[in-house]
Design an enzyme around this catalytic site. Structure first.
Site, PDB file in Angstrom:
ATOM      1  CE  LYS A 139     -12.145   4.426  -8.686  1.00 55.81           C
ATOM      2  NZ  LYS A 139     -12.361   5.487  -7.669  1.00 55.81           N
ATOM      3  CG  ASP A 179     -13.622   7.591 -10.204  1.00 55.62           C
ATOM      4  OD1 ASP A 179     -13.467   7.790  -9.000  1.00 55.62           O
ATOM      5  OD2 ASP A 179     -12.732   7.846 -11.051  1.00 55.62           O
TER       6      ASP A 179
HETATM    7  N1  GLU Z   1     -15.228   7.130  -6.934  1.00 59.81           N
HETATM    8  C1  GLU Z   1     -15.360   7.694  -5.618  1.00 59.81           C
HETATM    9  C2  GLU Z   1     -14.048   7.570  -4.873  1.00 59.81           C
HETATM   10  O1  GLU Z   1     -13.006   7.644  -5.481  1.00 59.81           O
HETATM   11  C3  GLU Z   1     -16.564   7.166  -4.880  1.00 59.81           C
HETATM   12  C4  GLU Z   1     -16.623   5.691  -4.645  1.00 59.81           C
HETATM   13  C5  GLU Z   1     -17.953   5.206  -4.067  1.00 59.81           C
HETATM   14  O2  GLU Z   1     -18.802   6.002  -3.735  1.00 59.81           O
HETATM   15  O3  GLU Z   1     -18.073   3.980  -3.975  1.00 59.81           O
HETATM   16  O4  GLU Z   1     -13.986   7.453  -3.670  1.00 59.81           O
END
Ligand code: GLU
Length: 458
Positions: A139, A179
């Site tokens: 992340k 996100d």
């Molecule tokens: N931000 C999204 C999550 O919390 C998607 C992450 C992604 O697609 O890599 O899962």
């Protein structure tokens, strides 16, 4: 939740052999409360697989799983429209790459700290494992606040952010996505700068891209759609469904909008949703075209929705959980639904709560819901549809292909059903049938742990 060791947390049923691990995470990551809580919430529930796999303890797997592989923190300088230099902080936490390239979104929000990014990356590891697709967990993000910023400012910020990030990512290394605060527009600026710096057209380096430049159909809708599908699957175990149910949703961003859309497709009626200023109550059912216009196109306050929709009311400064409903989908942000809210929902007869956001329900809220017999789908299972569809986008990029909406959605439905089944079956095996927290945590953990074991001490 207080995670200091002097005040025992709400649940004390942790396997005693894991207590030193929790203690060491608290000591070695001082003041990172959100990360402490995420680790605590996982470890207190994985007793069943630890009992079945003593080899995990011998290999110090739990310690290794709680330690990020790599954490990158960097300066992001940029110039605002007034010519002033601004300085933000960028993060990328590459938590665990055992199952595939690090994968997870970027969040641009003033609340972003190292603790928040680390907690989200930790959650992402197990969420991604649950999808059954080859994805590690990571992340990133920044404390940059896009609110009130011009398009030019956002572009310059994204370009500066990518100028550092580009050296850490790649389709086989680490694949960021969106996100909170990062959608198709921001991903466009990020991808443009990546291509310019590297001189490579490498669409598989980011997901959530626009359709014209390597994006996948259904990616935008996937997290919200997946959450509605997961709620539907949970309700099916009780012989029920979303059809004709009254639903409340928190948030009005990407996840919330498409959760509402799918609830409506499945015959339910969403009567309320929210933003940071309050919530809108619309007994006739949320008008999605209007919501999309206000939130996706004009990026305005929800009060504008109420001004333009006869019969709708905007309730400023209040939480949406005071609206009675049979199903609640928290789709805004962490910690937004506490014990008091859970009591209100349960008193009003809620039957199911599925998390579209990451960890929106506090640990105490989850406990209330469990005591009151409410079905509860934790985010790492219920909102995994987004990242699962990112994996489908990566597949399409790798094969230079582009799938239809229907084909992609059919894959998403299949994946959400599989996630539900693996959580439910694991909850049964752990002696807690229907406890999706136990099911998701143990099922995700065992997938990562077994693969780590196979790869030796790395
Ligand atoms: N931000 C999204 C999550 O919390 C998607 C992450 C992604 O697609 O890599 O899962």
């Amino acid at each position: 939740m207080d995670t200091s060791m002097d005040t025992p947390p709400v649940f004390t049923s942790i396997d005693p052999r894991l207590e030193p691990v929790v203690e060491s995470v608290l000591r070695r990551n001082p003041a990172e409360n959100e990360f402490h809580e995420a680790v605590w919430r996982l470890l207190r529930t994985v007793g069943p697989v630890i009992r079945d796999h003593p080899e995990y303890l011998d290999a110090r797997l739990v310690e290794r799983i709680c330690e990020p592989e790599r954490q990158i923190i960097f300066r992001v300088p940029w110039t605002d429209d007034a010519g002033q230099v601004q300085v933000n902080r960028g993060y990328r936490v590459e938590f665990n790459g055992t199952l595939g390239p690090f994968k997870g979104g970027l969040r641009f929000h003033p609340s972003v700290t190292s603790s928040i990014v680390k907690f989200l990356a930790f959650e992402q590891v197990f969420k991604n494992a649950l999808t059954g697709l080859p994805l590690g967990g990571g992340k990133g993000g920044s404390d940059f606040d896009p609110k009130g910023r011009s398009e030019g400012e956002i572009m310059r910020f994204c370009q500066s952010f990518m100028t550092e990030l580009h050296r850490h990512i790649g389709e086989h290394t680490d694949v960021p996505a969106g996100d909170i605060g990062v959608g198709e527009r921001e991903l466009g600026f990020l991808f443009g700068q990546y291509r310019r710096i590297t001189n490579r057209y490498e669409p598989g380096v980011l997901t959530g891209k626009g359709l014209a430049w390597g994006g996948a159909r259904v990616r935008k809708e996937a997290t919200g759609y997946g959450c509605a599908y997961f709620a539907q699957e949970m309700m099916r175990t009780m012989g029920s469904s979303l059809n004709d149910r009254t639903v409340v949703v928190s948030g009005s961003g990407n996840v919330a909008i498409y959760a509402i859309e799918k609830v409506h497709h499945l015959g339910g009626q969403v009567v309320a949703c929210s933003d940071s200023g309050g919530y809108v109550l619309d007994r006739a059912g949320i008008d999605l075209d209007l919501l999309k216009e206000v939130k996706e196109q004009s990026r305005e306050s929800l009060s504008v929705y109420a001004d333009r929709r006869p019969g709708a009311e905007f309730v400023p400064g209040a939480k949406v959980w005071e609206v009675a409903a049979e199903v609640a989908l928290p789709c805004a942000t962490q910690g937004e639904l506490d014990a008091e809210d859970a009591v209100k929902l349960a008193d009003a007869g809620v039957q199911a709560v599925a998390e579209g956001a990451n960890m929106p329900c506090t640990i105490e809220a989850v406990e209330v819901l469990r005591d009151r017999g409410v079905l509860f789908g934790p985010g790492k299972a219920a909102n995994a549809g987004g990242v699962a569809t990112s994996a489908l986008e990566m597949q399409q990029n790798a094969s230079r292909d582009s799938w239809t909406f229907n084909h992609t959605e059919a894959r998403l439905v299949e994946i959400m059903k599989e996630i539900h089944t693996s959580c439910y079956e694991m909850s049964e095996r752990c002696g807690a049938p229907g406890d999706y927290v136990i099911g998701a945590n143990n099922a995700g953990f065992v997938k990562v742990a077994d693969a780590m074991l196979a790869m030796g001490v790395v």
